[in-house]
Design an enzyme around this catalytic site. Structure first.
Site, PDB file in Angstrom:
ATOM      1  CG  ASP A   1      -2.309  -0.283   0.853  1.00 45.59           C
ATOM      2  OD1 ASP A   1      -2.616  -0.432  -0.345  1.00 45.59           O
ATOM      3  OD2 ASP A   1      -2.749  -0.760   2.232  1.00 45.59           O
TER       4      ASP A   1
HETATM    5  C1  GLC Z   1      -1.326   2.286   5.532  1.00 49.92           C
HETATM    6  C2  GLC Z   1      -0.168   1.417   6.895  1.00 49.92           C
HETATM    7  C3  GLC Z   1      -0.435   0.433   5.606  1.00 49.92           C
HETATM    8  C4  GLC Z   1      -1.901  -0.047   5.323  1.00 49.92           C
HETATM    9  C5  GLC Z   1      -2.469   1.223   4.661  1.00 49.92           C
HETATM   10  C6  GLC Z   1      -3.791   0.145   4.129  1.00 49.92           C
HETATM   11  O1  GLC Z   1      -0.607   3.051   4.699  1.00 49.92           O
HETATM   12  O2  GLC Z   1       0.751   1.914   6.792  1.00 49.92           O
HETATM   13  O3  GLC Z   1       0.545  -0.735   5.994  1.00 49.92           O
HETATM   14  O4  GLC Z   1      -1.407  -0.698   4.949  1.00 49.92           O
HETATM   15  O5  GLC Z   1      -2.915   2.865   5.266  1.00 49.92           O
HETATM   16  O6  GLC Z   1      -4.270   1.672   4.129  1.00 49.92           O
HETATM   17  C1  GLC Z   2      -1.985  -3.655   5.292  1.00 53.97           C
HETATM   18  C2  GLC Z   2      -2.917  -3.941   4.186  1.00 53.97           C
HETATM   19  C3  GLC Z   2      -3.245  -4.584   3.186  1.00 53.97           C
HETATM   20  C4  GLC Z   2      -1.334  -4.177   2.408  1.00 53.97           C
HETATM   21  C5  GLC Z   2      -0.061  -4.744   3.070  1.00 53.97           C
HETATM   22  C6  GLC Z   2       0.571  -3.669   2.748  1.00 53.97           C
HETATM   23  O1  GLC Z   2      -2.087  -4.843   6.166  1.00 53.97           O
HETATM   24  O2  GLC Z   2      -4.199  -4.483   4.710  1.00 53.97           O
HETATM   25  O3  GLC Z   2      -3.610  -4.830   1.936  1.00 53.97           O
HETATM   26  O4  GLC Z   2      -1.170  -4.858   1.158  1.00 53.97           O
HETATM   27  O5  GLC Z   2      -0.476  -3.127   4.146  1.00 53.97           O
HETATM   28  O6  GLC Z   2       0.516  -2.818   2.627  1.00 53.97           O
END
Ligand code: GLC
Ligand code: GLC
Length: 808
Positions: free
Chosen positions: A483
């Protein structure tokens, strides 16, 4: 250091002290009503949706931590104490909390009185039931006053924490006998209320927080409890609470039971009122009568135990390693149930306000859940698929209550569509239910625009193909699985969300991760197409996968590992040419899982690079070196201090990809070594460092660059649960359903010399005994006394029992 122990027989974790390194919680309820409950009784509950139907108020990020939710207070003469330790933090003569499967039992004693609170959400009910047992262990009679306490949330948890100009004036309650009704907003558009009752006459009650606690007091010094007299206050606006006062006399050596019920009640819209202005309380009375004595609670507990025994009977491991057994048989599948239910919405790290069900998250959660209750997985798949757009892209999240895609976050995460194929394939492998592919499913919940589920998968697959970049690799969009890799974001402005801001729209930034995911998915997709008789589509899919493989090997290989991405400018991300972020874990795991580089040694090289550069004693970090400063062209990843979250934290979700990849190249010993580094039961002894619950995975453990290396965060709601289950149960222990049979192909290394698995699948039972002698390249199987070729055991008829002897 340990703070408790596993009771494997009871399937409980037993916490021996209230001073755990962090609140250690449990989830009650598996259907529509859910409670979060910590070892000292903190937490809250909600009906279906933690944002829109929250019953109890809870303050996140508070100091002291974990106050609020529910509490009991006991007045014994002039001594006032709280048996769950919080909120008064009395000196207790004994304390124990047992978190089990859908039950939590907290017991505290002081001055010869023991109070045990046994919490559960009974099957089929939308209520949290608490049986309070008081015993007098002293030699003199006790005359106690017991005060219950809950603080109601005004339903919409976001509004509840922000819109005070309104909600200080809306709170309403009613009291009838021993039952408190929380009816805020019932007068207008709500046809639901909360009820909090007890099965005994009460000496009084309070429903107004200020009266009960005192405006300048904390929950550890509630005025009413300190003075010992309930005030029968009626909340009007401000903060409605529920508190009963019970006067309890107990002879020496005796005990008393009380049953408290905290429930959610919904009336039909045209049956909201008993008479004008009088709330229809009938369903609440009926609910209370179902829990009017201890025996009814016992029956509900027994039903819940049977339910879990039967669910967990689907995959039973017996091995010489008790920590492995408890992960595989109990705690890992238990966590998978919770992630299936909650996705990433409500934990002690997720507020329940911000995020609904994730498209990719929920699809991956299915992988660890589908064998438990396939019918629920089926419904989930149809719900998820209905939030897909007709071009194959998808809403990143949807709201559990409405099942509608969430506009705030929208679409554009280009890995999302492919996860639907992964989820559906897992479901069909488990069940053989190919009919699901013919179900008509809407796009974007529009009943006027529907297509078969298979057509949804086709659009997922082709979405990737229609969105390739300059190197023939998939465009990343807003982000891929990671993400925080926001390659079109370019944000210099605080408060701009990284995931939804695209200050530069280019079709240049590409993801090697999605490329690997595409190849991985293609073989299942092609097999499903074959089963549907779409032979041309199957052939085309395999050809596309072959070209994607070539694109990866040509443009996605960095010499010793797979590249991570190309950024907006076409610069490499995750290359030895970079200053920071030279190597990333995700493409190593996923490309090798997909079989890329397995023939020519690149897979082994990539995995060796992981071992050399990314593996640490606490798990495999996401990237190295950590980004030391902000890179506008990379986005959120470089916003975290080194070692945390996606910037070189141990992001446990992707570790099992490497484990599976290691089994793919035949190195089960390495896979199992990685497994043990992050599996919570193996970390119990270092709980003071790890800090989160030793019975569930956390999303992240601080990496080697972090100040607090080894410290975990975001326990419970993480794709780590499902993927580690897949890694251990399917790949290391090696028992996994495939479309045409049950694969038995262990790869776990010498540390587990023998084991047996009993696996129920499609109505038959497979009793598999493995002698892990590691003497052969491929495992040898004898099925019902006859040696077979290969490692695929044909599915037997429902009702059959199949004996499998396996020697590796
Ligand atoms: C933030 C977190 C990330 C997560 C994302 C979801 O970026 O750092 O880990 O997956 O939010 O929206
Ligand atoms: C968080 C989110 C997932 C994402 C991950 C890596 O765990 O839930 O959707 O893939 O972060 O950023």
């Amino acid at each position: 250091m340990r703070f408790g122990h596993f009771d494997d027989e009871a399937r409980e974790y037993v916490i021996a002290t209230p001073r755990t390194p962090y609140p250690w919680i449990n989830y009650l309820g598996t259907e529509e009503f859910f409670s979060l409950i910590s070892h000292t009784g903190g937490g809250y509950c909600f009906y279906r949706d933690a944002r829109f139907r929250r019953l109890l108020r809870y303050r996140y990020n508070n100091s002291p931590t974990d106050v609020g939710g529910r509490a009991f207070y006991i007045r014994d003469g002039d001594d006032v104490w709280s048996p769950a330790w919080m909120p008064i933090k009395p000196k207790l003569d004994s304390f124990e909390c047992r978190h089990g499967l859908g039950t939590t039992k907290i017991r505290g004693s002081r001055n010869g009185v023991t109070a045990e609170m046994f919490y559960l959400v009974p099957l089929g009910e939308t209520a949290e039931v608490c049986r309070l047992t008081l015993t007098n262990d002293s030699k003199t009679p006790k005359a106690l006053k017991v005060f219950s306490f809950v603080e109601f949330c005004l339903w919409n948890a976001w509004d509840d924490q922000t819109n005070f100009q309104r909600n200080f004036s809306t709170g309403e309650v009613e009291v009838e006998g021993s039952t408190i009704y929380h009816v805020t907003e019932y007068r207008e558009r709500r046809n639901h209320y909360a009820v909090f009752g007890v099965n005994a006459p009460i000496a009084g009650f309070d429903t107004d927080r200020e009266t009960f606690i005192g405006l300048y007091n904390g929950l550890h010094e509630p005025e009413v409890v300190l003075t010992g007299s309930p005030r029968n206050s009626t909340a009007s606006g401000w903060a409605p609470i529920g508190s009963h006062c019970l006067e309890v006399s107990i002879a020496p050596g005796e005990g008393r039971d009380f049953v408290f019920v905290l429930g959610y009640v919904e009336n039909p819209v045209d049956d909201k009122w008993e008479k004008p202005g009088e709330v229809n309380k009938e369903p609440a009375r009926a609910l209370m009568s179902r829990f009017s004595d201890s025996a009814q609670v016992e029956a509900a507990v027994a039903k819940l135990r049977d339910y879990w025994s039967s669910l967990l009977g689907t995959y039973v491991l017996e091995s010489p390693d008790e920590r492995l057994n408890r992960m595989v048989n109990t705690w890992n599948p238990y966590q998978c149930m919770v992630t299936f239910n909650q996705s990433r919405s409500a934990s002690y790290f997720e507020s329940g306000i911000g995020r609904g069900m994730g498209f990719r998250d929920s699809n991956q959660d299915l992988l660890g859940f589908v064998h438990l209750i396939p019918e629920r997985a089926r419904q989930r798949i149809l719900d998820i698929a209905a939030t897909q757009f007709s071009d194959g892209s998808a809403y990143h999240q949807y709201q559990p209550l409405t099942k509608r895609g969430n506009h705030d976050i929208g679409s554009g995460f280009n890995d999302d569509p492919l996860w639907l194929i992964v989820g559906v394939a897992a479901y069909i492998k488990e069940t053989g239910d190919f009919e699901i592919l013919s179900e008509e499913v809407p796009f974007d919940n529009d009943e006027a625009n529907t297509a078969s589920l298979f057509e949804h998968l086709r659009r997922s697959f082709h979405f990737t193909l229609e969105n390739l970049g300059p190197h023939g690799l998939p465009l990343i969009g807003r982000a891929d699985w990671n993400d925080c890799l926001n390659l079109n974001c370019f944000s210099e402005t605080p408060d701009e969300p990284y995931q939804t801001t695209a200050n530069r729209e280019g079709r240049t930034a590409e993801s090697v991760f999605i490329a690997g995911q595409f190849v991985y998915t293609a073989s299942d997709y092609a097999a499903l197409a074959d089963h549907m008789g779409f032979t041309e589509e199957a052939t085309a899919a395999r050809e596309h996968a072959a070209s994607m493989k070539e694109a990866i090997l040509e443009h996605g290989w960095d010499g010793d590992w797979f590249l991570r991405a190309y950024d907006f400018f076409g610069h490499k991300v995750g290359s030895h040419e970079c200053e920071d972020g030279q190597i990333f874990i995700e493409p190593q795991g996923f490309c090798v899982m997909a079989g890329v580089g397995v023939e020519d040694g690149k897979a082994l090289r990539a995995l060796d690079s992981v071992a050399e550069r990314l593996a640490t004693p606490y798990g495999i970090v996401l990237n190295q070196p950590a980004y030391s400063g902000y890179h506008v062209e990379l986005g959120e990843i470089s916003s975290y201090p080194p070692g945390y979250k996606e910037n070189a934290g141990i992001f446990c979700h992707n570790n099992p990809w490497v484990m599976i990849a290691e089994t793919r190249v035949g190195r089960g010993d390495r896979a199992f070594d990685y497994y043990k580094r992050i599996a919570p039961a193996y970390l119990e002894e270092i709980s003071e460092i790890h800090r989160t619950e030793p019975y569930v995975y956390s999303q992240m453990v601080a990496g080697r660059d972090a100040v607090r290396e080894g410290e975990a965060k975001n326990s419970w709601l993480t794709g780590t649960a499902a993927w580690n289950y897949v890694a251990i149960a399917h790949h290391m222990l090696g028992v996994r359903p495939e479309l045409d049979g049950l694969r038995v192909s262990p790869r776990i290394g010498a540390e587990v010399p023998s084991f047996s698995v009993t696996r129920k699948c499609r109505g038959a039972v497979y009793r598999i005994r493995v002698v892990n002698s590691l003497a052969h390249d491929e495992p040898r199987l004898v099925v019902d006394g006859t040696a077979i070729e290969g490692t695929l055991v044909s599915y037997a008829a429902a009702g059959a029992t199949v004996d499998v002897e396996c020697e590796t």
